[in-house]
Design an enzyme around this catalytic site. Structure first.
Site, PDB file in Angstrom:
ATOM      1  N   CYS A  39       0.821  -1.221   0.000  1.00 33.97           N
ATOM      2  CA  CYS A  39       0.000   0.000   0.000  1.00 33.97           C
ATOM      3  C   CYS A  39       0.855   1.273   0.000  1.00 33.97           C
ATOM      4  O   CYS A  39       1.971   1.278   0.484  1.00 33.97           O
ATOM      5  CB  CYS A  39      -0.928   0.090   1.206  1.00 33.97           C
ATOM      6  SG  CYS A  39      -1.934  -1.360   1.460  1.00 33.97           S
TER       7      CYS A  39
ATOM      8  N   ARG B 204       3.052   0.579  -5.433  1.00 34.46           N
ATOM      9  CA  ARG B 204       3.064  -0.112  -4.138  1.00 34.46           C
ATOM     10  C   ARG B 204       1.834  -0.989  -3.945  1.00 34.46           C
ATOM     11  O   ARG B 204       1.743  -1.742  -2.975  1.00 34.46           O
ATOM     12  CB  ARG B 204       3.125   0.912  -3.003  1.00 34.46           C
ATOM     13  CG  ARG B 204       4.374   1.748  -3.010  1.00 34.46           C
ATOM     14  CD  ARG B 204       4.334   2.767  -1.903  1.00 34.46           C
ATOM     15  NE  ARG B 204       4.410   2.137  -0.604  1.00 34.46           N
ATOM     16  CZ  ARG B 204       5.537   1.871   0.038  1.00 34.46           C
ATOM     17  NH1 ARG B 204       6.685   2.184  -0.510  1.00 34.46           N
ATOM     18  NH2 ARG B 204       5.524   1.300   1.205  1.00 34.46           N
TER      19      ARG B 204
ATOM     20  N   TRP C 140      -2.851  -2.708  -1.613  1.00 34.02           N
ATOM     21  CA  TRP C 140      -2.466  -4.064  -1.982  1.00 34.02           C
ATOM     22  C   TRP C 140      -2.994  -4.909  -0.829  1.00 34.02           C
ATOM     23  O   TRP C 140      -2.463  -4.861   0.269  1.00 34.02           O
ATOM     24  CB  TRP C 140      -0.948  -4.160  -2.101  1.00 34.02           C
ATOM     25  CG  TRP C 140      -0.427  -5.461  -2.637  1.00 34.02           C
ATOM     26  CD1 TRP C 140      -0.242  -5.795  -3.956  1.00 34.02           C
ATOM     27  CD2 TRP C 140       0.017  -6.597  -1.880  1.00 34.02           C
ATOM     28  NE1 TRP C 140       0.274  -7.056  -4.055  1.00 34.02           N
ATOM     29  CE2 TRP C 140       0.439  -7.566  -2.804  1.00 34.02           C
ATOM     30  CE3 TRP C 140       0.087  -6.887  -0.522  1.00 34.02           C
ATOM     31  CZ2 TRP C 140       0.939  -8.810  -2.410  1.00 34.02           C
ATOM     32  CZ3 TRP C 140       0.578  -8.116  -0.130  1.00 34.02           C
ATOM     33  CH2 TRP C 140       0.996  -9.061  -1.068  1.00 34.02           C
TER      34      TRP C 140
ATOM     35  N   ASN D 181      -0.675   1.822   6.070  1.00 33.02           N
ATOM     36  CA  ASN D 181       0.145   0.847   5.356  1.00 33.02           C
ATOM     37  C   ASN D 181       0.805  -0.020   6.427  1.00 33.02           C
ATOM     38  O   ASN D 181       1.453   0.505   7.329  1.00 33.02           O
ATOM     39  CB  ASN D 181       1.197   1.578   4.525  1.00 33.02           C
ATOM     40  CG  ASN D 181       2.304   0.662   4.032  1.00 33.02           C
ATOM     41  OD1 ASN D 181       3.446   1.067   3.947  1.00 33.02           O
ATOM     42  ND2 ASN D 181       1.988  -0.568   3.710  1.00 33.02           N
ATOM     43  N   GLY D 182       0.602  -1.328   6.331  1.00 35.07           N
ATOM     44  CA  GLY D 182       1.183  -2.237   7.329  1.00 35.07           C
ATOM     45  C   GLY D 182       0.141  -3.261   7.741  1.00 35.07           C
ATOM     46  O   GLY D 182      -0.913  -3.383   7.095  1.00 35.07           O
TER      47      GLY D 182
ATOM     48  N   GLU E  51      17.821 -14.480 -12.541  1.00 38.98           N
ATOM     49  CA  GLU E  51      17.186 -13.178 -12.725  1.00 38.98           C
ATOM     50  C   GLU E  51      16.350 -13.150 -14.018  1.00 38.98           C
ATOM     51  O   GLU E  51      15.237 -12.619 -14.040  1.00 38.98           O
ATOM     52  CB  GLU E  51      18.263 -12.083 -12.733  1.00 38.98           C
ATOM     53  CG  GLU E  51      17.786 -10.676 -12.959  1.00 38.98           C
ATOM     54  CD  GLU E  51      16.726 -10.190 -11.967  1.00 38.98           C
ATOM     55  OE1 GLU E  51      16.479 -10.856 -10.961  1.00 38.98           O
ATOM     56  OE2 GLU E  51      16.118  -9.146 -12.247  1.00 38.98           O
TER      57      GLU E  51
ATOM     58  N   LYS F 185      12.335 -12.430 -14.069  1.00 37.62           N
ATOM     59  CA  LYS F 185      11.721 -11.356 -14.864  1.00 37.62           C
ATOM     60  C   LYS F 185      10.601 -11.920 -15.716  1.00 37.62           C
ATOM     61  O   LYS F 185       9.516 -11.372 -15.770  1.00 37.62           O
ATOM     62  CB  LYS F 185      12.747 -10.687 -15.801  1.00 37.62           C
ATOM     63  CG  LYS F 185      13.738  -9.735 -15.213  1.00 37.62           C
ATOM     64  CD  LYS F 185      13.192  -8.484 -14.598  1.00 37.62           C
ATOM     65  CE  LYS F 185      12.776  -8.707 -13.197  1.00 37.62           C
ATOM     66  NZ  LYS F 185      13.629  -8.402 -12.125  1.00 37.62           N
TER      67      LYS F 185
ATOM     68  N   GLU G  84       7.501 -13.103 -13.557  1.00 37.71           N
ATOM     69  CA  GLU G  84       6.724 -12.107 -12.815  1.00 37.71           C
ATOM     70  C   GLU G  84       5.909 -11.182 -13.701  1.00 37.71           C
ATOM     71  O   GLU G  84       4.866 -10.687 -13.278  1.00 37.71           O
ATOM     72  CB  GLU G  84       7.585 -11.312 -11.825  1.00 37.71           C
ATOM     73  CG  GLU G  84       8.445 -10.230 -12.389  1.00 37.71           C
ATOM     74  CD  GLU G  84       9.144  -9.414 -11.294  1.00 37.71           C
ATOM     75  OE1 GLU G  84       8.546  -9.155 -10.257  1.00 37.71           O
ATOM     76  OE2 GLU G  84      10.317  -9.055 -11.509  1.00 37.71           O
TER      77      GLU G  84
ATOM     78  N   HIS H 255      20.956 -33.095 -13.356  1.00 36.41           N
ATOM     79  CA  HIS H 255      20.679 -33.853 -12.131  1.00 36.41           C
ATOM     80  C   HIS H 255      19.195 -33.848 -11.795  1.00 36.41           C
ATOM     81  O   HIS H 255      18.838 -33.968 -10.630  1.00 36.41           O
ATOM     82  CB  HIS H 255      21.501 -33.281 -10.963  1.00 36.41           C
ATOM     83  CG  HIS H 255      22.974 -33.453 -11.165  1.00 36.41           C
ATOM     84  ND1 HIS H 255      23.610 -34.666 -11.066  1.00 36.41           N
ATOM     85  CD2 HIS H 255      23.936 -32.555 -11.510  1.00 36.41           C
ATOM     86  CE1 HIS H 255      24.906 -34.512 -11.320  1.00 36.41           C
ATOM     87  NE2 HIS H 255      25.126 -33.238 -11.601  1.00 36.41           N
TER      88      HIS H 255
ATOM     89  N   LYS I 189       5.589  -3.316  -5.789  1.00 35.03           N
ATOM     90  CA  LYS I 189       7.015  -3.011  -5.906  1.00 35.03           C
ATOM     91  C   LYS I 189       7.748  -3.196  -4.583  1.00 35.03           C
ATOM     92  O   LYS I 189       8.825  -3.761  -4.529  1.00 35.03           O
ATOM     93  CB  LYS I 189       7.155  -1.561  -6.374  1.00 35.03           C
ATOM     94  CG  LYS I 189       8.573  -1.072  -6.496  1.00 35.03           C
ATOM     95  CD  LYS I 189       9.119  -1.421  -7.836  1.00 35.03           C
ATOM     96  CE  LYS I 189      10.561  -1.036  -8.013  1.00 35.03           C
ATOM     97  NZ  LYS I 189      11.218  -1.949  -8.961  1.00 35.03           N
TER      98      LYS I 189
HETATM   99  O1  M6R Z   1      13.312  -3.338  -2.758  1.00 39.00           O
HETATM  100  P1  M6R Z   1      14.023  -4.649  -2.716  1.00 39.00           P
HETATM  101  O2  M6R Z   1      15.198  -4.723  -3.593  1.00 39.00           O
HETATM  102  O3  M6R Z   1      14.362  -5.071  -1.316  1.00 39.00           O
HETATM  103  O4  M6R Z   1      12.952  -5.679  -3.265  1.00 39.00           O
HETATM  104  C1  M6R Z   1      13.176  -7.054  -3.260  1.00 39.00           C
HETATM  105  C2  M6R Z   1      12.176  -7.779  -4.110  1.00 39.00           C
HETATM  106  O5  M6R Z   1      10.882  -7.601  -3.610  1.00 39.00           O
HETATM  107  C3  M6R Z   1      12.211  -7.324  -5.569  1.00 39.00           C
HETATM  108  O6  M6R Z   1      13.482  -7.441  -6.114  1.00 39.00           O
HETATM  109  C4  M6R Z   1      11.229  -8.160  -6.408  1.00 39.00           C
HETATM  110  O7  M6R Z   1      11.664  -9.473  -6.493  1.00 39.00           O
HETATM  111  C5  M6R Z   1      11.079  -7.543  -7.798  1.00 39.00           C
HETATM  112  N1  M6R Z   1       9.692  -7.490  -8.175  1.00 39.00           N
HETATM  113  C6  M6R Z   1      11.792  -8.301  -8.842  1.00 39.00           C
HETATM  114  O8  M6R Z   1      11.643  -7.750 -10.105  1.00 39.00           O
END
Ligand code: M6R
Length: 595
Positions: A2, A28, A73, A99-100, A470, A474, A477, A493, A590
């Site tokens: 949020c 967020r 969120w 938020n929390g 990575e 990407k 997600e 394996h 995010k």
């Molecule tokens: O803000 P941070 O780097 O701590 O965030 C960590 C992850 O939440 C963040 O990298 C997440 O995996 C991204 N959506 C990846 O693209």
């Protein structure tokens, strides 16, 4: 997760700025949104399910002098108009955004209902509005009614409240971010600085356990100490980010813009070696007293893996790495004097912050690599440095990954005493700048092939094993295609059983000859079982594959900075072809501020 915002000012006109701020916070959380505005004493609320534009974009709300806003969120309670914030008390005289997550709120709900309060949502937040109302009815002044309610809360919260008839914002923070912005005609608050850049670049960063009262002309802050409030004085900090950085310009999506910013950011890092020298010296001196553990989540964890590799290869520094959400279970060995290196783009990831708190409670020193200025991680670390990537809006981390890797490359090199780092990074930057168009073209073609696939595998070796992880993160997600990253040599394996005719395998081919030979065997293994192989490789190598991207990567250690970009573009274009919004993937936010 949020995002929250609050504005109080001398003149009318808060509604428009609340909406502008909320749009900057949409990354967020974006399942519901709302604003509450007060002009002549009455609080008016507009809220609902959907994007900010859809819910409040053209809201016919009476404008006011003070207001709050929220983008959600969902955590407690499903996605519904009732659960959207702001929440009002029974008489509509108190509005709250949060938020929390509050612990034990069920008990407070029951108590409030027993006292005759009618609660309209399933959220934890709504209790706060009713608690404040109850205190006001018992004769408390507004600030004390708010403080008494906050004292009852457990859990994580950044809370902003408005009270009918008060031209003021009431703020409280514990384990969720909240910054105060100072303006000419009023004062503001929000979950992060980016949300307020169109209003100010002067900020006060609140810490846990603090309560604040903002009026158009004054900011007062107190620390909650048991039952008493102690007034605190906090420094104002100026932030270099500008509102222009939050504009996606000619690009269709923030993610694409952020991918294209990478050459510029690498150059900036290359030009800032002096800035990173002090941090590297400090880390190096700390390393004499204790062991090094890296902690991070998601993409930052992948950068951390590369960091571990670089520290070992370049500087002979031994470290271990723990994914942040597992840190509490895997860190029993930490002792006084050990060092924890936390890596986070936002500096607000709850799992990372919790890891840092645990590390500090054991007497470890915490150093951090962060992107967002003033974020919680920078405030609780003993030492931090910034990756200088500027605000990242796309939920998928792209430019911040490259910046983290580049900074880890610089730090490892500085510890090892190597020279020529600035030149090397500048060369990578130039190489990427010159090849963006061809990378984009290749990636588009590959995305067209991948869009109908159920599974995609990314295989890499050594320093590019995390790059493979990575690439897979990407793709999954933002396109929702199942993707897995694996060490190329480990694949046989077990996962090799998943290869069928036409299964795509994206192979990251090492620059180093020995490693390359081994990877070629791995390519043969998957090809002979029907895989459709796509290689990302150094130029001029005869490598069996169905499609190849030749790059000018000249050195193994800098190759992740080059190989990552086509992987990001492949994910981006696949999502776009499939009609998915790469900037706002489903179910994600995010900044993950819950554990
Ligand atoms: O803000 P941070 O780097 O701590 O965030 C960590 C992850 O939440 C963040 O990298 C997440 O995996 C991204 N959506 C990846 O693209």
């Amino acid at each position: 997760m949020c995002g929250i915002v609050g504005i109080v000012r001398r003149r009318l006109g808060v509604a428009r700025d609340l909406i502008r701020s909320l749009k900057k916070l949409e990354y967020r959380g974006y399942d519901s949104a709302g604003i509450a505005v007060m002009s002549d004493g009455d609080i008016e609320v507009v809220k609902g399910v959907g994007t900010i534009e859809a819910v409040v974009g053209d809201a016919k709300i009476r404008d006011g002098y003070v207001g709050i806003g929220h983008t959600r969120w969902a955590t407690h309670g499903g996605v519904s108009p009732e659960n959207a914030h702001p929440h009002l008390s029974c008489n509509g005289e108190v509005a709250v955004v949060h938020n929390g997550t509050l612990d034990d709120f069920e008990g407070m709900r029951r108590e409030l209902i027993a006292k005759g309060h009618v609660l309209h949502s399933e959220t934890d937040t709504e209790v706060v509005a009713h608690l404040v109302e109850g205190n006001l009815k018992s004769g408390d002044k507004p600030l004390s009614a708010f403080v008494k309610a906050i004292k009852k809360l457990k859990g994580s919260y950044a809370i902003v409240s408005i009270i009918s008839g008060e031209r003021a914002l009431f703020l409280a923070r514990n384990k969720s971010p909240l910054v105060i912005g100072l303006g000419e005609d009023g004062n503001y608050c929000a979950s992060d600085v980016a949300a307020l850049l169109h209003l100010t670049n002067r900020f006060i960063f609140m810490d846990d356990g603090e309560i604040a009262l903002l009026t158009p002309s004054e900011v007062e802050i107190w620390r909650l100490n048991g039952d008493s409030l102690e007034k605190v004085h906090k420094e104002t900090e100026e932030v270099e980010w500008t509102p222009q950085l939050l504009d996606k310009g000619a690009f269709d999506h923030f993610m694409l813009k952020e991918i294209h910013e990478q050459p510029h950011i690498l150059r900036k890092i290359a030009e800032s070696i002096d800035y990173y020298t002090r941090f590297s010296e400090r880390l190096n001196s700390l390393l004499r007293d204790g062991s090094l553990t890296i902690v991070a989540a998601g993409t930052s964890y992948h950068a951390g893996l590369i960091g571990k590799y670089l520290l070992s290869k370049l500087a002979g520094v031994r470290s271990e790495i723990i994914v942040a959400s597992e840190f509490p279970e895997w860190s029993s060995h930490l002792r006084q004097g050990d060092i924890v290196l936390a890596i986070s783009q936002s500096g607000e990831t709850a799992d990372v912050l919790e890891a840092v708190r645990i590390a500090k409670s054991k007497g470890s020193k915490v150093v951090s690599i962060v992107n967002v200025p003033g974020s919680t991680l920078t405030r609780i670390s003993d030492e931090s440095i910034f990756i200088q990537a500027g605000p990242e809006i796309g939920v998928a981390a792209t430019k911040t990954f490259s910046a983290q890797v580049a900074v880890l490359y610089v730090v490892s090199s500085l510890i090892s005493g190597r020279s020529g780092i600035s030149r090397e990074l500048t060369e990578v930057s130039e190489l990427l700048r010159g090849s963006m168009d061809s990378l984009d073209e290749f990636s588009k073609k590959m995305s067209d092939l991948l869009k109908d696939k159920e599974h995609v595998f990314f295989l890499g070796r050594g320093i590019n094993y995390p790059t493979a992880l990575e690439g897979a993160l990407k793709l999954k997600e933002i396109s929702y295609i199942h993707a897995e990253g694996y060490p190329a040599g480990e694949y046989k394996h077990g996962p090799l059983a998943l290869i069928e005719e036409g299964t795509p395998a994206i192979m990251l081919v090492p620059v180093n000859e020995e490693l390359r030979k081994k990877t070629i065997y791995n390519i043969m293994e998957v090809r002979s079982r029907g895989a459709f192989t796509i290689t990302i490789q150094p130029r001029g190598m005869e490598i069996p594959a169905d499609a190849s991207l030749e790059t000018d990567a000249w050195d193994e250690l800098i190759s992740p900075l080059i190989y990552t970009v086509p992987l990001q573009l492949i994910a981006y274009h696949t999502a776009v072809i499939l009609g998915r919004d790469p900037d706002k993937p489903r179910n994600l936010a995010k900044s993950v501020t819950v554990e």
